[in-house]
Design a protein around this motif. Structure first.
Motif, PDB file in Angstrom:
ATOM      1  N   LEU A  70       0.859  -1.189   0.000  1.00 39.40           N
ATOM      2  CA  LEU A  70       0.000   0.000   0.000  1.00 39.40           C
ATOM      3  C   LEU A  70       0.894   1.238   0.000  1.00 39.40           C
ATOM      4  O   LEU A  70       1.570   1.515   1.000  1.00 39.40           O
ATOM      5  CB  LEU A  70      -0.896   0.000   1.245  1.00 39.40           C
ATOM      6  N   THR A  71       0.899   1.950  -1.118  1.00 39.44           N
ATOM      7  CA  THR A  71       1.720   3.165  -1.240  1.00 39.44           C
ATOM      8  C   THR A  71       0.819   4.382  -1.121  1.00 39.44           C
ATOM      9  O   THR A  71      -0.179   4.489  -1.835  1.00 39.44           O
ATOM     10  CB  THR A  71       2.463   3.160  -2.596  1.00 39.44           C
ATOM     11  N   GLU A  72       1.170   5.281  -0.213  1.00 40.13           N
ATOM     12  CA  GLU A  72       0.358   6.484  -0.001  1.00 40.13           C
ATOM     13  C   GLU A  72       1.254   7.712  -0.124  1.00 40.13           C
ATOM     14  O   GLU A  72       2.388   7.715   0.363  1.00 40.13           O
ATOM     15  CB  GLU A  72      -0.303   6.431   1.372  1.00 40.13           C
ATOM     16  N   THR A  73       0.715   8.746  -0.770  1.00 36.71           N
ATOM     17  CA  THR A  73       1.527   9.937  -1.012  1.00 36.71           C
ATOM     18  C   THR A  73       0.919  11.159  -0.317  1.00 36.71           C
ATOM     19  O   THR A  73      -0.287  11.233  -0.116  1.00 36.71           O
ATOM     20  CB  THR A  73       1.590  10.258  -2.519  1.00 36.71           C
ATOM     21  N   THR A  74       1.783  12.101   0.013  1.00 40.31           N
ATOM     22  CA  THR A  74       1.323  13.395   0.526  1.00 40.31           C
ATOM     23  C   THR A  74       1.960  14.467  -0.343  1.00 40.31           C
ATOM     24  O   THR A  74       3.182  14.450  -0.557  1.00 40.31           O
ATOM     25  CB  THR A  74       1.732  13.561   2.005  1.00 40.31           C
ATOM     26  N   THR A  75       1.125  15.354  -0.874  1.00 41.60           N
ATOM     27  CA  THR A  75       1.634  16.410  -1.760  1.00 41.60           C
ATOM     28  C   THR A  75       1.316  17.786  -1.178  1.00 41.60           C
ATOM     29  O   THR A  75       0.414  17.932  -0.350  1.00 41.60           O
ATOM     30  CB  THR A  75       0.983  16.308  -3.161  1.00 41.60           C
ATOM     31  N   GLN A  76       2.073  18.771  -1.625  1.00 39.85           N
ATOM     32  CA  GLN A  76       1.796  20.168  -1.241  1.00 39.85           C
ATOM     33  C   GLN A  76       2.027  21.024  -2.487  1.00 39.85           C
ATOM     34  O   GLN A  76       3.108  20.930  -3.093  1.00 39.85           O
ATOM     35  CB  GLN A  76       2.742  20.593  -0.124  1.00 39.85           C
ATOM     36  N   ASP A  77       1.030  21.798  -2.867  1.00 36.18           N
ATOM     37  CA  ASP A  77       1.095  22.640  -4.069  1.00 36.18           C
ATOM     38  C   ASP A  77       1.563  21.840  -5.288  1.00 36.18           C
ATOM     39  O   ASP A  77       2.423  22.298  -6.061  1.00 36.18           O
ATOM     40  CB  ASP A  77       2.037  23.840  -3.839  1.00 36.18           C
ATOM     41  N   GLY A  78       1.050  20.636  -5.403  1.00 34.14           N
ATOM     42  CA  GLY A  78       1.373  19.813  -6.580  1.00 34.14           C
ATOM     43  C   GLY A  78       2.737  19.151  -6.525  1.00 34.14           C
ATOM     44  O   GLY A  78       3.154  18.475  -7.465  1.00 34.14           O
ATOM     45  N   ILE A  79       3.462  19.322  -5.394  1.00 33.47           N
ATOM     46  CA  ILE A  79       4.808  18.724  -5.258  1.00 33.47           C
ATOM     47  C   ILE A  79       4.711  17.563  -4.270  1.00 33.47           C
ATOM     48  O   ILE A  79       4.028  17.674  -3.236  1.00 33.47           O
ATOM     49  CB  ILE A  79       5.818  19.765  -4.708  1.00 33.47           C
ATOM     50  N   LEU A  80       5.411  16.492  -4.580  1.00 32.84           N
ATOM     51  CA  LEU A  80       5.410  15.330  -3.693  1.00 32.84           C
ATOM     52  C   LEU A  80       6.227  15.637  -2.436  1.00 32.84           C
ATOM     53  O   LEU A  80       7.404  15.971  -2.532  1.00 32.84           O
ATOM     54  CB  LEU A  80       6.030  14.140  -4.446  1.00 32.84           C
ATOM     55  N   LYS A  81       5.568  15.564  -1.269  1.00 30.81           N
ATOM     56  CA  LYS A  81       6.297  15.839  -0.014  1.00 30.81           C
ATOM     57  C   LYS A  81       6.939  14.554   0.509  1.00 30.81           C
ATOM     58  O   LYS A  81       8.100  14.511   0.857  1.00 30.81           O
ATOM     59  CB  LYS A  81       5.332  16.385   1.049  1.00 30.81           C
ATOM     60  N   TYR A  82       6.125  13.511   0.622  1.00 34.10           N
ATOM     61  CA  TYR A  82       6.686  12.221   1.026  1.00 34.10           C
ATOM     62  C   TYR A  82       5.786  11.083   0.580  1.00 34.10           C
ATOM     63  O   TYR A  82       4.624  11.278   0.225  1.00 34.10           O
ATOM     64  CB  TYR A  82       6.947  12.153   2.539  1.00 34.10           C
ATOM     65  N   VAL A  83       6.389   9.898   0.601  1.00 35.60           N
ATOM     66  CA  VAL A  83       5.681   8.686   0.199  1.00 35.60           C
ATOM     67  C   VAL A  83       5.840   7.662   1.320  1.00 35.60           C
ATOM     68  O   VAL A  83       6.919   7.537   1.906  1.00 35.60           O
ATOM     69  CB  VAL A  83       6.281   8.084  -1.095  1.00 35.60           C
ATOM     70  N   VAL A  84       4.769   6.957   1.621  1.00 36.66           N
ATOM     71  CA  VAL A  84       4.828   5.847   2.578  1.00 36.66           C
ATOM     72  C   VAL A  84       4.547   4.564   1.801  1.00 36.66           C
ATOM     73  O   VAL A  84       3.504   4.446   1.146  1.00 36.66           O
ATOM     74  CB  VAL A  84       3.781   6.021   3.698  1.00 36.66           C
ATOM     75  N   VAL A  85       5.500   3.641   1.857  1.00 32.01           N
ATOM     76  CA  VAL A  85       5.299   2.356   1.190  1.00 32.01           C
ATOM     77  C   VAL A  85       5.099   1.299   2.282  1.00 32.01           C
ATOM     78  O   VAL A  85       6.011   1.025   3.060  1.00 32.01           O
ATOM     79  CB  VAL A  85       6.513   1.977   0.301  1.00 32.01           C
ATOM     80  N   GLY A  86       3.898   0.752   2.355  1.00 24.69           N
ATOM     81  CA  GLY A  86       3.565  -0.235   3.390  1.00 24.69           C
ATOM     82  C   GLY A  86       3.552  -1.637   2.805  1.00 24.69           C
ATOM     83  O   GLY A  86       2.982  -1.862   1.732  1.00 24.69           O
ATOM     84  N   VAL A  87       4.183  -2.547   3.527  1.00 24.55           N
ATOM     85  CA  VAL A  87       4.298  -3.930   3.049  1.00 24.55           C
ATOM     86  C   VAL A  87       3.641  -4.871   4.051  1.00 24.55           C
ATOM     87  O   VAL A  87       3.952  -4.827   5.247  1.00 24.55           O
ATOM     88  CB  VAL A  87       5.790  -4.322   2.880  1.00 24.55           C
ATOM     89  N   GLY A  88       2.754  -5.703   3.568  1.00 21.40           N
ATOM     90  CA  GLY A  88       2.123  -6.725   4.412  1.00 21.40           C
ATOM     91  C   GLY A  88       2.456  -8.090   3.852  1.00 21.40           C
ATOM     92  O   GLY A  88       2.002  -8.444   2.757  1.00 21.40           O
ATOM     93  N   LEU A  89       3.293  -8.828   4.587  1.00 18.72           N
ATOM     94  CA  LEU A  89       3.768 -10.127   4.085  1.00 18.72           C
ATOM     95  C   LEU A  89       3.395 -11.221   5.080  1.00 18.72           C
ATOM     96  O   LEU A  89       3.786 -11.171   6.258  1.00 18.72           O
ATOM     97  CB  LEU A  89       5.288 -10.026   3.867  1.00 18.72           C
ATOM     98  N   ASN A  90       2.634 -12.187   4.604  1.00 17.31           N
ATOM     99  CA  ASN A  90       2.194 -13.303   5.462  1.00 17.31           C
ATOM    100  C   ASN A  90       3.352 -14.274   5.624  1.00 17.31           C
ATOM    101  O   ASN A  90       3.618 -15.069   4.727  1.00 17.31           O
ATOM    102  CB  ASN A  90       1.002 -14.017   4.826  1.00 17.31           C
TER     103      ASN A  90
END
Ligand code: BTN
Length: 261
Positions: free
Chosen positions: A126-146
């Motif tokens: 699950l990759t989630e992004t946060t942007t400000q004024d159209g610029i990428l501020k940070y990305v969170v890449v979440g991994v769920g592995l059984n």
């Protein structure tokens, strides 16, 4: 201070990732977002033994019992917001390669964010992004592995589509070694991505994409249709041939490979 009390252990890996380990969190993605607001750093990893509100794509619940590898990585790549999906692809590749290298299991990637073994899902991203004024501020890449999870930890209706490493190997594996290898391979690919090698990374991902060329059912928003999975383009969009003349571009959705009789 409160944050520090919850942490079980802090350690650093040799690949420059700072790892925060927790017993229980609502969601490691949420914790990383909190950290992102407090610190300008990147390559920060949060892992939890269990999550009480683990989240999957499209706001689905993600079951996160003891024995799994649930972690999220904070990154601040200087790329366009729409290019952030590339991180899902390179993390999928890192997980697929790690499982093959460490345990000699044949892994497949399934568009857009799954890793499968023998047609059953073992990992989701699950990759989630946060942007400000159209610029990428940070990305969170979440991994769920059984990993060391028994299949009966999942509801019966999921058990036919899901697998775990314990189930495939018939033994438990060391979760720390597994995460270290994933981070090592991810870092290599992350650097390649930042150095402009997206095309060759996507090519590597496609080498694991056994659904390509097969008949699939696509569910995208309220639409379901069948077609042949033709390709995944440079934007990560799935191209599906639905008849002799028409190719559909799928940006968001789920696919299921049709069983050929
Ligand atoms: C999916 O297949 O839908 C994606 C599943 C992603 C689950 C992981 S577990 C760690 C991180 N924290 C979350 O709440 N979700 C991701």
């Amino acid at each position: 201070m409160h944050l520090m009390r919850e942490i079980q252990e802090i350690s650093s890996t040799s690949f420059g990732y700072k790892i925060f380990r927790y017993n229980t969190l609502s969601s490691t993605n949420e914790k990383v977002k909190e950290i992102a607001k407090e610190t300008p750093g990147e390559r920060i990893v949060v892992t939890a033994e269990t999550q009480t509100q683990g989240r999957g794509r499209l706001a689905r619940e993600w079951l996160s019992p003891q024995g799994g590898l649930w972690f999220s990585v904070l990154l601040r790549p200087q790329i366009k917001p729409k290019e952030a999906t590339r991180l899902t692809f390179i993390m999928s590749l890192a997980v697929a390669e790690t499982i093959r290298i460490l345990y000699s299991l044949a892994t497949e990637v399934k568009w857009p964010n799954d890793i499968h073994i023998k047609g059953k899902k073992v990992c989701g991203i699950l990759t989630e992004t946060t942007t400000q004024d159209g610029i990428l501020k940070y990305v969170v890449v979440g991994v769920g592995l059984n990993v060391n999870v028994d299949l009966d930890a999942f509801p019966e209706n999921l058990q036919i589509n899901v697998t775990t490493l314990k189930r495939e190997l018939d033994c438990e594996v060391d979760i720390k070694t597994l995460m270290q290898k994933i981070l090592q391979l991810f870092e290599e690919k992350y650097l390649q991505l930042l150095n402009g090698h997206w095309s060759s990374l996507l090519k590597e991902w496609k080498a694991y994409a056994s659904f390509l060329g097969k008949l699939i059912t696509v569910t995208s928003f309220d639409e379901t249709f069948k077609g042949k999975a033709l390709d995944v383009n440079q934007d990560g969009v799935l191209l599906v041939k639905i008849n002799e003349e028409d190719i559909k571009q799928v940006i968001v959705g789920d696919i299921a490979v049709e069983v050929q009789s």
